[in-house]
Design a protein around this motif. Structure first.
Motif, PDB file in Angstrom:
ATOM      1  N   GLU A  84       4.199 -25.367 -25.842  1.00 22.47           N
ATOM      2  CA  GLU A  84       5.461 -25.117 -26.552  1.00 22.47           C
ATOM      3  C   GLU A  84       5.214 -24.810 -28.022  1.00 22.47           C
ATOM      4  O   GLU A  84       6.109 -24.371 -28.731  1.00 22.47           O
ATOM      5  CB  GLU A  84       6.391 -26.319 -26.404  1.00 22.47           C
ATOM      6  N   GLU A  85       3.996 -25.086 -28.491  1.00 24.17           N
ATOM      7  CA  GLU A  85       3.646 -24.812 -29.890  1.00 24.17           C
ATOM      8  C   GLU A  85       2.952 -23.459 -30.026  1.00 24.17           C
ATOM      9  O   GLU A  85       2.308 -23.180 -31.027  1.00 24.17           O
ATOM     10  CB  GLU A  85       2.764 -25.931 -30.442  1.00 24.17           C
ATOM     11  N   HIS A  86       3.013 -22.643 -28.968  1.00 21.85           N
ATOM     12  CA  HIS A  86       2.574 -21.242 -29.011  1.00 21.85           C
ATOM     13  C   HIS A  86       1.067 -21.036 -28.946  1.00 21.85           C
ATOM     14  O   HIS A  86       0.563 -20.030 -29.443  1.00 21.85           O
ATOM     15  CB  HIS A  86       3.177 -20.515 -30.234  1.00 21.85           C
ATOM     16  N   GLU A  87       0.340 -22.006 -28.331  1.00 24.15           N
ATOM     17  CA  GLU A  87      -1.063 -21.741 -28.015  1.00 24.15           C
ATOM     18  C   GLU A  87      -1.137 -21.181 -26.595  1.00 24.15           C
ATOM     19  O   GLU A  87      -0.331 -21.539 -25.735  1.00 24.15           O
ATOM     20  CB  GLU A  87      -1.905 -23.035 -28.071  1.00 24.15           C
ATOM     21  N   TRP A  88      -2.117 -20.296 -26.359  1.00 29.98           N
ATOM     22  CA  TRP A  88      -2.390 -19.856 -24.991  1.00 29.98           C
ATOM     23  C   TRP A  88      -3.659 -20.554 -24.504  1.00 29.98           C
ATOM     24  O   TRP A  88      -4.518 -20.961 -25.297  1.00 29.98           O
ATOM     25  CB  TRP A  88      -2.509 -18.345 -24.872  1.00 29.98           C
ATOM     26  N   VAL A  89      -3.762 -20.668 -23.184  1.00 29.32           N
ATOM     27  CA  VAL A  89      -4.885 -21.365 -22.561  1.00 29.32           C
ATOM     28  C   VAL A  89      -5.420 -20.509 -21.414  1.00 29.32           C
ATOM     29  O   VAL A  89      -4.668 -20.119 -20.518  1.00 29.32           O
ATOM     30  CB  VAL A  89      -4.427 -22.731 -21.993  1.00 29.32           C
ATOM     31  N   GLU A  90      -6.728 -20.232 -21.461  1.00 33.00           N
ATOM     32  CA  GLU A  90      -7.373 -19.519 -20.355  1.00 33.00           C
ATOM     33  C   GLU A  90      -8.351 -20.474 -19.692  1.00 33.00           C
ATOM     34  O   GLU A  90      -9.204 -21.067 -20.370  1.00 33.00           O
ATOM     35  CB  GLU A  90      -8.130 -18.291 -20.899  1.00 33.00           C
ATOM     36  N   LYS A  91      -8.243 -20.633 -18.381  1.00 33.38           N
ATOM     37  CA  LYS A  91      -9.203 -21.478 -17.647  1.00 33.38           C
ATOM     38  C   LYS A  91     -10.486 -20.681 -17.484  1.00 33.38           C
ATOM     39  O   LYS A  91     -10.510 -19.651 -16.823  1.00 33.38           O
ATOM     40  CB  LYS A  91      -8.637 -21.865 -16.283  1.00 33.38           C
ATOM     41  N   THR A  92     -11.566 -21.162 -18.104  1.00 34.98           N
ATOM     42  CA  THR A  92     -12.837 -20.437 -18.013  1.00 34.98           C
ATOM     43  C   THR A  92     -13.821 -21.147 -17.083  1.00 34.98           C
ATOM     44  O   THR A  92     -14.924 -20.669 -16.869  1.00 34.98           O
ATOM     45  CB  THR A  92     -13.470 -20.283 -19.413  1.00 34.98           C
ATOM     46  N   GLY A  93     -13.428 -22.303 -16.552  1.00 36.24           N
ATOM     47  CA  GLY A  93     -14.263 -23.056 -15.616  1.00 36.24           C
ATOM     48  C   GLY A  93     -13.434 -24.208 -15.077  1.00 36.24           C
ATOM     49  O   GLY A  93     -12.269 -24.367 -15.461  1.00 36.24           O
ATOM     50  N   ASP A  94     -14.017 -25.015 -14.183  1.00 33.27           N
ATOM     51  CA  ASP A  94     -13.248 -26.124 -13.598  1.00 33.27           C
ATOM     52  C   ASP A  94     -12.723 -27.074 -14.667  1.00 33.27           C
ATOM     53  O   ASP A  94     -11.634 -27.636 -14.544  1.00 33.27           O
ATOM     54  CB  ASP A  94     -14.135 -26.914 -12.622  1.00 33.27           C
ATOM     55  N   ASP A  95     -13.551 -27.305 -15.684  1.00 26.49           N
ATOM     56  CA  ASP A  95     -13.126 -28.267 -16.716  1.00 26.49           C
ATOM     57  C   ASP A  95     -13.298 -27.659 -18.114  1.00 26.49           C
ATOM     58  O   ASP A  95     -13.557 -28.373 -19.076  1.00 26.49           O
ATOM     59  CB  ASP A  95     -13.899 -29.578 -16.590  1.00 26.49           C
ATOM     60  N   GLU A  96     -13.178 -26.340 -18.228  1.00 27.21           N
ATOM     61  CA  GLU A  96     -13.303 -25.718 -19.557  1.00 27.21           C
ATOM     62  C   GLU A  96     -12.194 -24.696 -19.779  1.00 27.21           C
ATOM     63  O   GLU A  96     -11.818 -23.963 -18.857  1.00 27.21           O
ATOM     64  CB  GLU A  96     -14.654 -25.039 -19.726  1.00 27.21           C
ATOM     65  N   ILE A  97     -11.673 -24.681 -20.999  1.00 30.01           N
ATOM     66  CA  ILE A  97     -10.625 -23.714 -21.351  1.00 30.01           C
ATOM     67  C   ILE A  97     -10.959 -23.029 -22.675  1.00 30.01           C
ATOM     68  O   ILE A  97     -11.722 -23.558 -23.483  1.00 30.01           O
ATOM     69  CB  ILE A  97      -9.228 -24.375 -21.475  1.00 30.01           C
ATOM     70  N   LYS A  98     -10.357 -21.865 -22.833  1.00 28.33           N
ATOM     71  CA  LYS A  98     -10.422 -21.122 -24.102  1.00 28.33           C
ATOM     72  C   LYS A  98      -9.009 -21.152 -24.672  1.00 28.33           C
ATOM     73  O   LYS A  98      -8.032 -21.067 -23.905  1.00 28.33           O
ATOM     74  CB  LYS A  98     -10.861 -19.695 -23.806  1.00 28.33           C
ATOM     75  N   VAL A  99      -8.889 -21.284 -25.992  1.00 28.62           N
ATOM     76  CA  VAL A  99      -7.577 -21.479 -26.624  1.00 28.62           C
ATOM     77  C   VAL A  99      -7.398 -20.515 -27.794  1.00 28.62           C
ATOM     78  O   VAL A  99      -8.344 -20.255 -28.552  1.00 28.62           O
ATOM     79  CB  VAL A  99      -7.438 -22.935 -27.148  1.00 28.62           C
ATOM     80  N   GLY A 100      -6.188 -20.031 -27.946  1.00 28.11           N
ATOM     81  CA  GLY A 100      -5.832 -19.220 -29.118  1.00 28.11           C
ATOM     82  C   GLY A 100      -4.337 -19.329 -29.340  1.00 28.11           C
ATOM     83  O   GLY A 100      -3.675 -20.175 -28.726  1.00 28.11           O
ATOM     84  N   ILE A 101      -3.783 -18.499 -30.225  1.00 26.19           N
ATOM     85  CA  ILE A 101      -2.322 -18.506 -30.382  1.00 26.19           C
ATOM     86  C   ILE A 101      -1.763 -17.208 -29.800  1.00 26.19           C
ATOM     87  O   ILE A 101      -2.438 -16.183 -29.758  1.00 26.19           O
ATOM     88  CB  ILE A 101      -1.855 -18.713 -31.839  1.00 26.19           C
ATOM     89  N   THR A 102      -0.513 -17.270 -29.395  1.00 21.29           N
ATOM     90  CA  THR A 102       0.079 -16.177 -28.628  1.00 21.29           C
ATOM     91  C   THR A 102       0.440 -14.977 -29.507  1.00 21.29           C
ATOM     92  O   THR A 102       0.530 -15.077 -30.733  1.00 21.29           O
ATOM     93  CB  THR A 102       1.365 -16.651 -27.921  1.00 21.29           C
ATOM     94  N   ASP A 103       0.685 -13.885 -28.840  1.00 16.99           N
ATOM     95  CA  ASP A 103       1.138 -12.667 -29.514  1.00 16.99           C
ATOM     96  C   ASP A 103       2.445 -12.937 -30.253  1.00 16.99           C
ATOM     97  O   ASP A 103       2.637 -12.497 -31.388  1.00 16.99           O
ATOM     98  CB  ASP A 103       1.320 -11.575 -28.452  1.00 16.99           C
TER      99      ASP A 103
END
Lengths: 241, 130
Positions: free
Chosen positions: B14-33
């Motif tokens: 809800e704070e405008h971060e995006w999350v990409e699942k890059t593995g079973d227990d790993e994610i990549k994070v950034g902020i949305t468009d």
């Protein structure tokens, strides 16, 4: 700084927006949260002149707080439509107040952005600033934290912000065209504190359709203020970059 | 403002971060468009060191745009395994390519089930439509 942060915390609890108008003593240079400053100012000369330094929680660049009015607004981050719209709404309200006082001022196109740097806040004109001609009169900065926006800024009454360049160790070439504006040059008189407060409040009331109730910090807020004061007076924070 | 891009393969806070699942227990994070558009020109990004740990929705850094500083929130509890150091010299990548070159951190998750509470692309689109 500490009081502004306390007000933002209170808004987070109550949802009630707050406007604070204040002055500084002793005079102080406030640094932008991310601007480089470590080793860049002549500390001994600042001490000799009785000028303090503090690093703000908000962005932007250095401001000399003396002969100016500082305003702070704390508001829910979506109450005025997000950070950018809040910035513009508050500046429109300030502009209305300044015009009520008789100052001929305008807002710069908001699409001009500046990187954090040692170039002082009032030395360059950034998007959304309030100016008189091509000279800056009001500079503001913002922090968005956990649902609340804190925006504070400086409205120059008199003087030229020269300590922000004179105290820099790096050689600084002054240009008369970069000199900021000041209210005493725009009006035939320098308003009293009461006149300033009334003018600025009227601007907010007209533009944002709000009504102000005067209040003071309660005991719990004063306790939090003391805690935040320790943070803001820590040289490790002031000179972190 | 042009309509914000909300990729279907990502999750959102809800704070405008995006999350990409890059593995079973790993994610990549950034902020949305949407977030970068709201902030406009990003001029400074402050990110944590590799090895730092954060709890869910704890601030992991800050971003400055047009003198506005915003906190960045960790979408889930975990340890930082990689940081996008390129943003120090090129913060504008967040505006240019928020879901690509503008990524911020990679996190090794403590509890991958925490991702279940994030917003779907549809849920996030509804949030920013308000």
């Amino acid at each position: 700084m500490a009081v502004d942060v306390v007000l933002a915390e209170t808004v987070r609890e109550t949802g009630q927006p707050v406007l604070r108008l204040y002055r500084w003593w002793p005079p102080c240079i406030s640094l932008g949260r991310n601007q480089p400053a470590k080793g860049q100012y002549d500390d001994a000369e600042a001490k000799r002149r009785g000028i303090d330094f503090v690093r703000r929680p908000t962005g932007g660049r250095a401001v000399y707080h003396h002969h100016e009015v500082t305003y702070a607004v704390a508001v829910g981050d979506r109450q005025l439509g997000g950070p950018r719209r809040t910035y513009e709404a508050i500046h429109r309200a300030l502009l209305a107040g300044l015009r009520l006082l008789g100052a001929s001022t305008e807002i710069v196109d908001p699409r001009v952005a500046l990187r954090p740097s040692t170039v002082p806040c009032f030395q360059e004109i950034d998007g959304g600033a309030i100016v008189a001609g091509r000279r800056k009169l009001v500079g503001s900065a913002q922090l968005r934290e956990r649902g609340v926006l804190l925006q504070h800024g400086s409205i120059l009454l008199t003087g030229d912000q020269s300590p922000t360049t004179e105290l820099l160790k790096v050689a600084w070439k002054s240009d008369e065209r970069d000199r900021p504006a000041a209210l005493d040059e725009l009006l035939d008189f320098l308003p009293t504190w009461g006149e300033l407060v009334n003018g600025l409040l009227s601007g907010f009331e007209r533009l944002l359709d709000v009504e102000f109730v005067q209040s003071r910090l309660d005991d719990a807020e004063k306790g939090r203020m003391m805690r935040h004061s320790r943070h803001f007076s820590d040289p490790g924070w002031t000179w972190r970059l | 403002m042009a309509e914000a891009n909300v990729p279907k393969e990502l999750l959102y806070t809800e704070e405008h971060e995006w999350v990409e699942k890059t593995g079973d227990d790993e994610i990549k994070v950034g902020i949305t468009d949407y977030a970068q558009g709201e902030l406009s020109d990003v001029v400074f990004v402050e990110l944590p060191d590799v090895g730092a740990s954060f709890s869910r929705m704890e601030a992991f850094g800050t971003i400055e745009a047009v003198k506005a500083v915003s906190e960045l929130y960790s979408p889930a509890a975990g340890e930082v395994t990689e940081v996008n150091d390129k943003l120090a010299d090129d913060p504008a990548a967040v505006n240019r390519d928020p879901y690509g070159d503008g990524w911020m951190i990679k996190l090794k998750l403590q509890d991958p089930s925490e991702l279940d509470s994030l917003l779907s692309p549809e849920g996030y689109s509804e949030l920013i439509a308000d």
